[in-house]
Design a protein around this motif. Structure first.
Motif, PDB file in Angstrom:
ATOM      1  N   GLU A 213      -5.620  -6.082  -1.114  1.00  0.00           N
ATOM      2  CA  GLU A 213      -6.039  -5.296  -0.003  1.00  0.00           C
ATOM      3  C   GLU A 213      -5.456  -3.936  -0.081  1.00  0.00           C
ATOM      4  OE1 GLU A 213      -5.159  -7.247   3.755  1.00  0.00           O
ATOM      5  OE2 GLU A 213      -4.898  -5.102   4.709  1.00  0.00           O
TER       6      GLU A 213
ATOM      7  N   ARG B  20     -15.209  -3.260 -12.002  1.00  0.00           N
ATOM      8  CA  ARG B  20     -15.305  -4.767 -11.919  1.00  0.00           C
ATOM      9  C   ARG B  20     -14.787  -5.571 -12.977  1.00  0.00           C
ATOM     10  NH1 ARG B  20     -18.319  -8.841  -8.659  1.00  0.00           N
ATOM     11  NH2 ARG B  20     -20.541  -8.320  -9.081  1.00  0.00           N
TER      12      ARG B  20
ATOM     13  N   PHE C 267       0.912  -1.123   0.182  1.00  0.00           N
ATOM     14  CA  PHE C 267       0.166  -0.034   0.043  1.00  0.00           C
ATOM     15  C   PHE C 267       0.970   1.224  -0.011  1.00  0.00           C
ATOM     16  CE2 PHE C 267      -2.011   3.428   2.615  1.00  0.00           C
ATOM     17  CZ  PHE C 267      -2.896   3.744   1.737  1.00  0.00           C
TER      18      PHE C 267
ATOM     19  N   ALA D 181      -7.566  -2.029  -2.569  1.00  0.00           N
ATOM     20  CA  ALA D 181      -8.896  -1.690  -2.075  1.00  0.00           C
ATOM     21  C   ALA D 181      -8.698  -0.640  -1.229  1.00  0.00           C
ATOM     22  CB  ALA D 181      -9.585  -2.909  -1.106  1.00  0.00           C
ATOM     23  N   ARG D 182      -7.602  -0.403  -0.316  1.00  0.00           N
ATOM     24  CA  ARG D 182      -7.240   0.859   0.507  1.00  0.00           C
ATOM     25  C   ARG D 182      -7.064   2.064  -0.308  1.00  0.00           C
ATOM     26  NH1 ARG D 182      -3.155  -1.880   4.580  1.00  0.00           N
ATOM     27  NH2 ARG D 182      -2.802   0.075   5.212  1.00  0.00           N
TER      28      ARG D 182
ATOM     29  N   LYS E 278      -4.274  13.880   2.988  1.00  0.00           N
ATOM     30  CA  LYS E 278      -4.984  13.191   2.177  1.00  0.00           C
ATOM     31  C   LYS E 278      -5.243  13.886   0.765  1.00  0.00           C
ATOM     32  CE  LYS E 278      -6.879   9.499   5.199  1.00  0.00           C
ATOM     33  NZ  LYS E 278      -7.776   8.996   5.872  1.00  0.00           N
ATOM     34  N   ALA E 279      -5.739  15.117   1.218  1.00  0.00           N
ATOM     35  CA  ALA E 279      -5.896  16.114   0.118  1.00  0.00           C
ATOM     36  C   ALA E 279      -4.740  16.420  -0.918  1.00  0.00           C
ATOM     37  CB  ALA E 279      -6.565  17.274   0.556  1.00  0.00           C
TER      38      ALA E 279
ATOM     39  N   GLU F 149     -10.159   3.307  -1.528  1.00  0.00           N
ATOM     40  CA  GLU F 149     -10.937   4.034  -0.707  1.00  0.00           C
ATOM     41  C   GLU F 149     -10.505   5.503  -0.501  1.00  0.00           C
ATOM     42  OE1 GLU F 149     -13.422   2.505   0.298  1.00  0.00           O
ATOM     43  OE2 GLU F 149     -14.172   4.301   1.403  1.00  0.00           O
ATOM     44  N   GLN F 150      -9.155   5.716  -0.663  1.00  0.00           N
ATOM     45  CA  GLN F 150      -8.553   6.968  -0.640  1.00  0.00           C
ATOM     46  C   GLN F 150      -8.675   7.885  -1.837  1.00  0.00           C
ATOM     47  OE1 GLN F 150      -5.556   8.428   1.268  1.00  0.00           O
ATOM     48  NE2 GLN F 150      -5.870   6.925   3.015  1.00  0.00           N
TER      49      GLN F 150
ATOM     50  N   LYS G  18      -3.489  13.652  -3.361  1.00  0.00           N
ATOM     51  CA  LYS G  18      -4.222  13.609  -4.546  1.00  0.00           C
ATOM     52  C   LYS G  18      -3.932  14.512  -5.717  1.00  0.00           C
ATOM     53  CE  LYS G  18      -8.370  12.141  -4.165  1.00  0.00           C
ATOM     54  NZ  LYS G  18     -10.163  12.165  -3.785  1.00  0.00           N
TER      55      LYS G  18
ATOM     56  N   GLN H 288      -4.595  15.063   8.943  1.00  0.00           N
ATOM     57  CA  GLN H 288      -4.543  13.949   8.383  1.00  0.00           C
ATOM     58  C   GLN H 288      -5.589  14.250   6.952  1.00  0.00           C
ATOM     59  OE1 GLN H 288      -6.157  10.833  10.894  1.00  0.00           O
ATOM     60  NE2 GLN H 288      -7.280  10.210   9.017  1.00  0.00           N
ATOM     61  N   VAL H 289      -6.457  14.953   7.095  1.00  0.00           N
ATOM     62  CA  VAL H 289      -7.449  15.360   6.060  1.00  0.00           C
ATOM     63  C   VAL H 289      -6.568  16.065   4.884  1.00  0.00           C
ATOM     64  CG1 VAL H 289      -9.408  16.448   5.148  1.00  0.00           C
ATOM     65  CG2 VAL H 289      -9.252  15.352   7.239  1.00  0.00           C
TER      66      VAL H 289
END
Lengths: 225, 225
Positions: A58, A73, A22, A61-62, A159-160, A65-66, A163, A155-156
């Motif tokens: 895994e 699919r 990850f 998937a994480r 994450k921003a 989510e981020q 991106k 933390q937010v």
DNA sequence: CTATTGTAAATTGGATCCAATATCCAGTAG
DNA sequence: CTACTGGATATTGGATCCAATTTACAATAG
């Protein structure tokens, strides 16, 4: 209990293979080593790390989510790309939250932290290698933020920033962004040293929104090619 | 291509089992059906949904990334719990971002949206069943936010709210929160109808921070038991 | 030659199997 | 009786296997 002197490391909280993958993928995306839209083959990644596809899945998937990758699919995962509008919104968001964060941090900031931030600002200004600019830039700002007592906000923001970091890089490298950033960092630092929270917040907001405008107009010209 | 009239549903974007499980667990946590600290056994969940543990693990990985569950290596996943400080910070964060969001939404809000919001406010005020308060409350606010043109802001707010919703419920139900909420909703709605963006933002901030104070002091008395 | 169909290869997603770790409890030494 | 050891059980995390879907491409019909 025996009084045994051992540097006991908590094995239970060692990173799992999934964690390692990850983190590696996240960094590769943030640093722009994996380009927008590039597809991520589970098999390929698995063999790179010498594991089966399970921990890779895994990790993916994480990352999804981020918001760093997008999966369809049965088609697989690709590095997410942001539209101009989305990029612009991320900058607005950062301006809002980082302004607030530095306001709270500056009021009671320590001389020690200020010295640290100053060191990063100088390192940033002096760094010739453009590959390290983004990192030093981030260190400078985060040093100023870190005593704000608001871990969730940080933390937010983080994450921003993840991106949009790869787009920001372009702004710094290709649009004379560094010269301006250098000046603006000085201003922010000065306000922080004066413990002028509102001024530091206003300058930080302007710094972020200025970078945004510069990047957006750069990307708009790029887009037409 | 034949002009066949079929209500074609995109099978490729149907939710996978992992999606379904993720959503079910997320809702259960947000609604408070799964209590703080409760452990989530992969096997148990898998048999509830009649699948193997693989999609369960994917769902749990994603929930962890959202901060709704916490995993310890080889020990399993538990529903994350927040400290008082963390809860307080989440409210501060919401006040910041939701204030900004409603400011942008209100300036050009449509009469149609206002009517919708009014309907939710009235439904909220009239609802006797406390189990539905939280939902109607959320609908009221989100209706006012939805035209702000800032999807990322809304997404972040939504995630923040997810993390504290189960605590908020207590505030509404156990601290006469509804009476006040009702009044404050009216005020916000009035400001929105007057297209007074700053007033709507200020009232929204006050609404959120007031709920925070009420909840925090409630939790503090609880804590001593 | 183009459009469609059918088939093979590649890839994902889930099931099952297995190894590693944690937890619980009985047994034992002191 | 208490503290520790050792093994049985439960649980997680990863590997392997299999089914389902997509993609590429060859074969075929028009």
């Amino acid at each position: 209990m025996m009084a045994l002197k051992l540097k006991a490391t908590n094995l239970g909280s060692m990173p799992s293979p999934a964690d390692v993958i990850f983190e590696a993928l996240r960094e590769a995306i943030v640093e722009g080593e994996l380009k927008d839209g590039e597809t991520l083959r589970q098999d390929h990644i698995a063999s790179l790390f010498n594991v089966s596809r399970i921990p890779v899945r895994e990790a993916l998937a994480r990352l999804e989510e981020q918001g760093l990758v997008t999966t369809q699919r049965h088609k697989g995962a690709v590095v997410s790309s942001l539209s101009l509008e989305e990029i612009a919104e991320m900058f607005e968001f950062r301006a809002l939250v980082e302004g607030e964060v530095i306001r709270h941090a500056v009021s009671g900031i320590s001389d020690r932290t200020l010295a640290e931030a100053k060191a990063f600002a100088e390192a940033f200004a002096a760094e010739p290698d453009s590959a390290r600019w983004a990192q030093l830039n981030r260190l400078f700002h985060y040093t100023l933020y870190k005593d704000c007592g608001r871990p969730y906000h940080l933390q937010v923001v983080s994450k921003a920033l993840d991106k949009i970091a790869r787009y920001l890089r372009a702004q710094l490298v290709l649009t004379h962004g560094i010269a301006r950033a250098r000046q603006e960092h000085e201003g922010i630092l000065r306000a922080a040293m004066a413990r002028d929270a509102d001024e530091a917040a206003a300058l930080t907001r302007a710094h972020i929104l200025g970078a945004s405008r510069s990047l957006i107009s750069f990307l708009q010209t790029q887009e037409k090619l």
